[in-house]
Design an enzyme around this catalytic site. Sequence first.
Site, PDB file in Angstrom:
ATOM      1  N   LEU A  20       0.832  -1.211   0.000  1.00 60.89           N
ATOM      2  CA  LEU A  20       0.000   0.000   0.000  1.00 60.89           C
ATOM      3  C   LEU A  20       0.859   1.250   0.000  1.00 60.89           C
ATOM      4  O   LEU A  20       0.432   2.319  -0.373  1.00 60.89           O
ATOM      5  CB  LEU A  20      -0.888   0.008   1.246  1.00 60.89           C
ATOM      6  N   GLY A  21       2.078   1.114   0.523  1.00 60.62           N
ATOM      7  CA  GLY A  21       2.932   2.295   0.627  1.00 60.62           C
ATOM      8  C   GLY A  21       4.230   1.851   1.263  1.00 60.62           C
ATOM      9  O   GLY A  21       4.355   0.720   1.706  1.00 60.62           O
ATOM     10  N   GLY A  23       7.386   3.279   4.000  1.00 60.70           N
ATOM     11  CA  GLY A  23       7.929   4.359   4.825  1.00 60.70           C
ATOM     12  C   GLY A  23       9.422   4.153   4.946  1.00 60.70           C
ATOM     13  O   GLY A  23       9.987   3.238   4.348  1.00 60.70           O
ATOM     14  N   PHE A  25      11.043   3.088   7.477  1.00 60.25           N
ATOM     15  CA  PHE A  25      11.429   1.924   8.286  1.00 60.25           C
ATOM     16  C   PHE A  25      10.796   0.636   7.819  1.00 60.25           C
ATOM     17  O   PHE A  25      11.019  -0.394   8.391  1.00 60.25           O
ATOM     18  CB  PHE A  25      11.025   2.173   9.752  1.00 60.25           C
ATOM     19  N   GLY A  26       9.975   0.690   6.811  1.00 55.90           N
ATOM     20  CA  GLY A  26       9.357  -0.574   6.408  1.00 55.90           C
ATOM     21  C   GLY A  26       8.232  -0.314   5.430  1.00 55.90           C
ATOM     22  O   GLY A  26       8.100   0.790   4.904  1.00 55.90           O
ATOM     23  N   ARG A  27       7.432  -1.330   5.218  1.00 57.35           N
ATOM     24  CA  ARG A  27       6.388  -1.226   4.188  1.00 57.35           C
ATOM     25  C   ARG A  27       5.023  -1.492   4.787  1.00 57.35           C
ATOM     26  O   ARG A  27       4.916  -2.022   5.895  1.00 57.35           O
ATOM     27  CB  ARG A  27       6.666  -2.266   3.102  1.00 57.35           C
ATOM     28  N   LYS A  43       1.673  -3.027   8.760  1.00 56.70           N
ATOM     29  CA  LYS A  43       2.869  -2.192   8.635  1.00 56.70           C
ATOM     30  C   LYS A  43       4.039  -2.978   9.211  1.00 56.70           C
ATOM     31  O   LYS A  43       3.978  -3.440  10.353  1.00 56.70           O
ATOM     32  CB  LYS A  43       2.690  -0.885   9.411  1.00 56.70           C
ATOM     33  N   ASP A 139       2.358  15.388  15.020  1.00 59.13           N
ATOM     34  CA  ASP A 139       2.808  15.193  13.633  1.00 59.13           C
ATOM     35  C   ASP A 139       1.648  15.203  12.646  1.00 59.13           C
ATOM     36  O   ASP A 139       1.597  14.398  11.716  1.00 59.13           O
ATOM     37  CB  ASP A 139       3.567  13.855  13.537  1.00 59.13           C
TER      38      ASP A 139
HETATM   39  N1  LIG Z   1      -4.679   2.335   3.252  1.00 60.45           N
HETATM   40  C1  LIG Z   1      -4.069   2.259   4.477  1.00 60.45           C
HETATM   41  N2  LIG Z   1      -4.787   1.839   5.543  1.00 60.45           N
HETATM   42  C2  LIG Z   1      -4.198   1.779   6.730  1.00 60.45           C
HETATM   43  N3  LIG Z   1      -2.879   2.098   6.947  1.00 60.45           N
HETATM   44  C3  LIG Z   1      -2.154   2.522   5.912  1.00 60.45           C
HETATM   45  N4  LIG Z   1      -0.845   2.848   6.125  1.00 60.45           N
HETATM   46  C4  LIG Z   1      -0.241   2.763   7.431  1.00 60.45           C
HETATM   47  C5  LIG Z   1      -0.580   4.011   8.244  1.00 60.45           C
HETATM   48  C6  LIG Z   1       0.080   3.942   9.585  1.00 60.45           C
HETATM   49  C7  LIG Z   1      -0.535   3.860  10.790  1.00 60.45           C
HETATM   50  N5  LIG Z   1       0.302   3.838  11.846  1.00 60.45           N
HETATM   51  C8  LIG Z   1       1.557   3.908  11.506  1.00 60.45           C
HETATM   52  N6  LIG Z   1       2.569   3.911  12.458  1.00 60.45           N
HETATM   53  C9  LIG Z   1       3.866   3.992  12.107  1.00 60.45           C
HETATM   54  O1  LIG Z   1       4.217   4.031  10.937  1.00 60.45           O
HETATM   55  N7  LIG Z   1       4.725   4.052  13.163  1.00 60.45           N
HETATM   56  C10 LIG Z   1       6.079   4.182  13.044  1.00 60.45           C
HETATM   57  C11 LIG Z   1       6.758   3.991  11.839  1.00 60.45           C
HETATM   58  C12 LIG Z   1       8.144   4.151  11.848  1.00 60.45           C
HETATM   59  C13 LIG Z   1       8.843   4.497  13.006  1.00 60.45           C
HETATM   60  C14 LIG Z   1       8.108   4.666  14.151  1.00 60.45           C
HETATM   61  C15 LIG Z   1       8.806   5.055  15.394  1.00 60.45           C
HETATM   62  F1  LIG Z   1       9.476   3.992  15.823  1.00 60.45           F
HETATM   63  F2  LIG Z   1       9.646   6.068  15.138  1.00 60.45           F
HETATM   64  F3  LIG Z   1       7.924   5.434  16.315  1.00 60.45           F
HETATM   65  C16 LIG Z   1       6.752   4.517  14.201  1.00 60.45           C
HETATM   66  S1  LIG Z   1       1.766   3.992   9.838  1.00 60.45           S
HETATM   67  C17 LIG Z   1      -2.720   2.613   4.639  1.00 60.45           C
HETATM   68 BR1  LIG Z   1      -1.695   3.231   3.184  1.00 60.45          BR
END
Ligand SMILES: Nc1ncnc(NCCc2cnc(NC(=O)Nc3cccc(C(F)(F)F)c3)s2)c1Br
Length: 273
Positions: A20-21, A23, A25-27, A43, A139
């Site tokens: 889906l996307g 980031g 640190f990961g996908r 995630k 954020d």
């Molecule tokens: N269509 C979709 N439906 C649902 N979700 C989608 N994408 C994921 C959205 C997220 C929700 N929560 C997240 N949390 C984090 O990413 N946390 C995160 C990530 C790196 C580092 C860190 C940290 F370690 F630095 F805290 C904390 S990403 C999509 Br596209």
Amino acid sequence: CYGNPEYNWSLNDFELGARLGRGKFGRVYIAREKYTGYVVALKTLVKKELHKSHVEKLILREIEIQSHLQHKHILQLLTWFHDSHRIYLVLEYAQKGELYKHLTNAPGKRFPEPLAAKYIYQVSDALHYCHQNQVIHRDIKPENLLLTITNDIKVADFGWSVHAPSLKRKTMCGTLDYLPPEMVKNQEYSYHVDMWCLGVLCYEFLTGKPPFESEDQDTTYRKIRSLDFDYPPFISSAAENLISRLLVLDGKSRLSLPEVMKHPWIQEQMKKA
Ligand SMILES: Nc1ncnc(NCCc2cnc(NC(=O)Nc3cccc(C(F)(F)F)c3)s2)c1Br
């Protein structure tokens, strides 16, 4: 069975679908839980990556914070698990994905006022709930907002959220465009940082660009600290009034969230949404 909290989730419980996307640190994958057929967003975070950037604590804080928040405009963290290499967040799936993609694809890269007002209202509602639970999101930006099938907001990614009040530095962050003056000056800050970001978000929804956007970081910092921005001609005075009461240097003087939700521009435009 799946109801009991002791069940140890693992990757074997899910069929992974399309990505889906991605980031830093990961996908993120769409996935289906095998037993119930329930569709989720999965995630994945690479432990080594998190370790290298010293953010392991942040992810544990996010999990702690998210597991206590339950609101219609906050993306639910359903559960989490890890294996030798990765941490997995099992998240509610938002069918229309990332809001910023809809913003960049919109004509003029901006939303019509009724849609912008609806989104600002829903983000305010989510933030009000967070603040009532002593959580500052910190954020809020288009990249952290998702849309459901009914075009409603889900606030996501509490990776940077903290319990109020806080002095936590937001060291490694993407864009500076959303940083409030009190964080630029590394001062103590509280809930008001989310109101500032809401003002920046509203401006970007209506114009297609964040108000302090510049070539380099220092100019952005300077513009934030001196409140150096202007409104394009097409902004309505009602919208300008709301933004000017959120982009205020003194955090305590910013509009409160209930006042945002009751603001004439929001009320007026939501009738048209
Ligand atoms: N269509 C979709 N439906 C649902 N979700 C989608 N994408 C994921 C959205 C997220 C929700 N929560 C997240 N949390 C984090 O990413 N946390 C995160 C990530 C790196 C580092 C860190 C940290 F370690 F630095 F805290 C904390 S990403 C999509 Br596209």
